[in-house]
Design a protein around this motif. Structure first.
Motif, short mmCIF file in Angstrom:
data_model
loop_
_atom_site.label_atom_id
_atom_site.label_comp_id
_atom_site.label_asym_id
_atom_site.label_seq_id
_atom_site.Cartn_x
_atom_site.Cartn_y
_atom_site.Cartn_z
N ILE A 36 0.83 -1.21 0.00
CA ILE A 36 0.00 0.00 0.00
C ILE A 36 0.87 1.26 0.00
CG2 ILE A 36 -1.98 -1.10 1.13
CD1 ILE A 36 -1.07 0.31 3.73
N CYS A 37 0.25 2.34 -0.39
CA CYS A 37 0.89 3.65 -0.44
C CYS A 37 1.28 4.09 0.98
CB CYS A 37 -0.10 4.64 -1.06
SG CYS A 37 0.48 6.34 -1.15
N ASP A 38 2.41 4.77 1.08
CA ASP A 38 2.84 5.31 2.38
C ASP A 38 2.05 6.54 2.80
OD1 ASP A 38 4.75 3.35 2.70
OD2 ASP A 38 6.40 4.56 1.90
N ARG A 39 1.25 7.11 1.89
CA ARG A 39 0.49 8.32 2.18
C ARG A 39 -1.01 8.08 2.37
NH1 ARG A 39 3.32 13.32 1.93
NH2 ARG A 39 1.20 13.87 2.43
N LEU A 57 4.29 4.59 -3.26
CA LEU A 57 3.28 5.59 -3.57
C LEU A 57 2.23 5.02 -4.52
CD1 LEU A 57 5.52 8.74 -4.13
CD2 LEU A 57 4.19 8.16 -2.10
N CYS A 58 0.97 5.41 -4.29
CA CYS A 58 -0.12 5.06 -5.20
C CYS A 58 0.01 5.96 -6.44
CB CYS A 58 -1.46 5.25 -4.52
SG CYS A 58 -1.80 6.96 -4.07
N GLY A 59 -0.86 5.76 -7.39
CA GLY A 59 -0.78 6.51 -8.64
C GLY A 59 -0.89 8.01 -8.46
N HIS A 60 -1.91 8.46 -7.70
CA HIS A 60 -2.08 9.92 -7.61
C HIS A 60 -1.02 10.58 -6.74
CE1 HIS A 60 -4.41 9.23 -3.86
NE2 HIS A 60 -4.14 10.48 -3.58
N HIS A 61 -0.52 9.92 -5.71
CA HIS A 61 0.57 10.50 -4.92
C HIS A 61 1.89 10.47 -5.70
CE1 HIS A 61 -2.02 10.08 -1.21
NE2 HIS A 61 -1.62 11.33 -1.20
#
Length: 107
Positions: A36-39, A57-61
């Motif tokens: 999963i994203c860290d944010r 990071l996920c796509g948007h981050h």
């Protein structure tokens, strides 16, 4: 008649850097569905490795912070190619979704 060659903008340094990275990038993702994203709780689409550890990071981050993250002392990174389609000049490889067999088995 307009000559379109004179209207094209040169590629940005970011696009050139990402194109070079995509050529060398392993097509197999080092990420899995549990990464999963860290944010936020979104699925990670990119991993950036630093001397002190990794950032997921996920796509948007990733898109929101890409230039900043790459300006840092990153030692390596892997980005899901489909997440880079929004950057003008980045050559995103087409995905092949065809499968052999009858679709019901792996044969």
């Amino acid at each position: 008649m307009t000559n379109t060659a004179t209207l094209e903008k040169p590629l940005s340094p970011l696009a050139i850097q990402l194109n070079e990275a995509l050529k060398a990038q392993d097509p197999a993702s080092p990420l899995n569905r549990q990464t999963i994203c860290d944010r936020c709780p979104g699925a990670a689409q990119a991993i950036f490795t630093y001397e002190r550890g990794d950032i997921y990071l996920c796509g948007h981050h990733m898109r929101a912070n890409l230039a900043t993250v790459l300006d840092g002392p990153v030692t390596s990174y892997w980005i899901e190619p489909s997440e880079l389609g929004h950057i003008r000049g980045v050559g995103v490889p087409e995905q092949d979704f065809t499968r052999a067999g009858d679709g019901l088995t792996d044969a």
